[in-house]
Design an enzyme around this catalytic site. Structure first.
Site, PDB file in Angstrom:
ATOM      1  N   LYS A 160       0.640  -1.043  -0.290  1.00 29.28           N
ATOM      2  CA  LYS A 160       0.465  -0.202   0.246  1.00 29.28           C
ATOM      3  C   LYS A 160       0.785   0.954  -0.209  1.00 29.28           C
ATOM      4  O   LYS A 160       0.801   2.164   1.417  1.00 29.28           O
ATOM      5  CB  LYS A 160      -1.668  -0.167   1.183  1.00 29.28           C
TER       6      LYS A 160
HETATM    7  N1  PPE Z   1      -8.062  -1.341  -3.307  1.00 28.93           N
HETATM    8  C1  PPE Z   1      -6.935   0.141  -2.910  1.00 28.93           C
HETATM    9  C2  PPE Z   1      -6.175   0.324  -4.118  1.00 28.93           C
HETATM   10  C3  PPE Z   1      -7.320   0.375  -1.705  1.00 28.93           C
HETATM   11  O1  PPE Z   1      -6.696   1.979  -1.879  1.00 28.93           O
HETATM   12  C4  PPE Z   1      -7.941  -0.095  -0.928  1.00 28.93           C
HETATM   13  C5  PPE Z   1      -8.384   0.901   0.147  1.00 28.93           C
HETATM   14  C6  PPE Z   1      -8.669  -1.296  -1.032  1.00 28.93           C
HETATM   15  C7  PPE Z   1      -8.557  -2.101  -2.147  1.00 28.93           C
HETATM   16  C8  PPE Z   1      -9.506  -2.199   0.160  1.00 28.93           C
HETATM   17  O2  PPE Z   1      -8.604  -2.152   1.551  1.00 28.93           O
HETATM   18  P1  PPE Z   1      -8.670  -2.254   2.712  1.00 28.93           P
HETATM   19  O3  PPE Z   1      -9.047  -1.290   3.387  1.00 28.93           O
HETATM   20  O4  PPE Z   1      -7.829  -2.825   3.562  1.00 28.93           O
HETATM   21  O5  PPE Z   1     -10.013  -2.626   2.536  1.00 28.93           O
HETATM   22  N2  PPE Z   1      -8.212   2.265   0.429  1.00 28.93           N
HETATM   23  C9  PPE Z   1      -8.119   2.686   1.479  1.00 28.93           C
HETATM   24  C10 PPE Z   1      -8.022   4.570   1.300  1.00 28.93           C
HETATM   25  C11 PPE Z   1      -8.272   5.758   0.497  1.00 28.93           C
HETATM   26  C12 PPE Z   1      -8.774   6.473   0.205  1.00 28.93           C
HETATM   27  O6  PPE Z   1      -9.401   7.076  -0.691  1.00 28.93           O
HETATM   28  O7  PPE Z   1      -7.464   7.533   0.656  1.00 28.93           O
HETATM   29  C13 PPE Z   1      -9.065   2.825   2.679  1.00 28.93           C
HETATM   30  O8  PPE Z   1     -10.476   2.328   2.053  1.00 28.93           O
HETATM   31  O9  PPE Z   1      -8.932   3.444   4.247  1.00 28.93           O
END
Ligand code: PPE
Length: 307
Positions: A160
């Protein structure tokens, strides 16, 4: 989310400091080369007090992302978890969004990151519904992006990293300009990958499908939560490559993410999904999910850290 009115405390390199003092130098490596790793998680107000959802798993992913980029965090995981709890407490918030970030600071300009110190900060924010107030109930209208997710040998999708979000920004901007709430990216092989900030699931004939880690996705913690909660209620979940057109003929589609939680998708490229409303299985999963995070279920997976 608008953050200009935030006031509380920021944890920065081991100290809690006022929001307005949490600054870095313009010559920091992160500013020039995108050298950052971050996390996003939520804390919820439960009958037993404020609880951070899957804190340990988010910290684990933060350390894994840093490992991929050879960034050594100068704190142990236990210290980092404590710092997150301390920051939530210091901000006196009930439900909130927590954003830990690890980045390369200032010492030397030039691509080589090694001479620059690895620094860390934790922000605590108010963050409402990611894709709009009505999204969780009504669903969102989205498009398949003309931008693809990064190829496996370019940027590692399992990390990330801040820099990955330049790709996400292209997807998001295109979606907004074209009048949609969000974009779905395909990977370089043309299979469904994920949204700009969410993982994706489809439901077909009662079975849940979600792209595997090899489809250039972030290993979402909400994705993992949904897989477990779905299996707990007897649903079959398959991690499988998803062709683009399977989106259009799915019975239900939804996004998952810490910010997005479980957000139904009601149309893709102006094709109505299912009956154009939140589907039955999506609704059931939302119910299970919200009951769990709000502390209304037995915490059988130890996902809640009370602060
Ligand atoms: N894919 C991406 C590209 C992504 O950024 C997130 C979270 C996810 C999947 C889902 O991951 P999880 O939160 O572990 O279920 N995106 C984060 C940031 C968004 C933003 O705009 O900043 C979030 O949801 O916190």
């Amino acid at each position: 989310m608008g953050i200009s009115k935030e006031k509380g405390k920021v944890w920065m390199n081991g100290k809690l400091i006022p929001w307005e003092d949490a600054k870095i130098h313009i010559a920091s490596h992160v500013i020039h080369y995108g050298t950052s790793i971050f996390e996003g998680m939520r804390a919820y107000d439960t009958p037993k007090g404020v609880a951070i959802f899957r804190l340990r798993d988010h910290v684990e992913r933060l350390y894994n992302s840093c490992k991929i980029y050879r960034m050594e965090i100068p704190y142990s995981k236990e210290e980092f978890e404590k710092a997150i709890i301390e920051t939530v407490k210091a901000n006196n918030k009930k439900s909130c969004y927590i954003r830990p970030i690890v980045y390369r600071g200032m010492n030397s300009l030039g691509v080589n990151p090694f001479p620059n110190p690895v620094e860390a900060a934790i922000l605590v924010l108010d963050w409402g519904k990611y894709l709009g107030e009505e999204a969780l109930e009504k669903g969102v209208d989205v498009k398949v992006s003309s931008w693809q997710r990064m190829a496996p040998n370019t940027f590692p999708a399992l990390a990330k990293a801040g820099a990955n979000y330049m790709n996400s920004q292209l997807i998001k901007m295109e979606a907004i300009i074209d009048g949609y709430s969000e974009g779905i990216a395909l990977n370089v092989r043309g299979h469904v990958s994920e949204g700009s900030g969410e993982n994706i699931f489809i439901v077909k004939n009662g079975i849940l499908y979600t792209p595997p880690l090899s489809s250039s996705i972030l290993p979402g913690i909400t994705r993992d939560t949904v897989i477990k909660l779905a299996q707990d209620i007897g649903l079959v979940v398959k991690e499988d490559t998803i062709p683009r057109e399977a989106l259009y003929i799915a019975d239900e589609v939804f996004f998952t993410g810490s910010a997005a939680e479980i957000t139904p998708v009601r149309s893709i490229d102006k094709i109505i999904i299912g009956n154009g409303k939140r589907g039955k299985i999506t609704e059931r999963l939302q119910k299970e999910f919200f009951a769990y995070i709000n502390g209304e279920r037995e915490d059988k997976y130890n996902w809640l850290t009370y602060i």
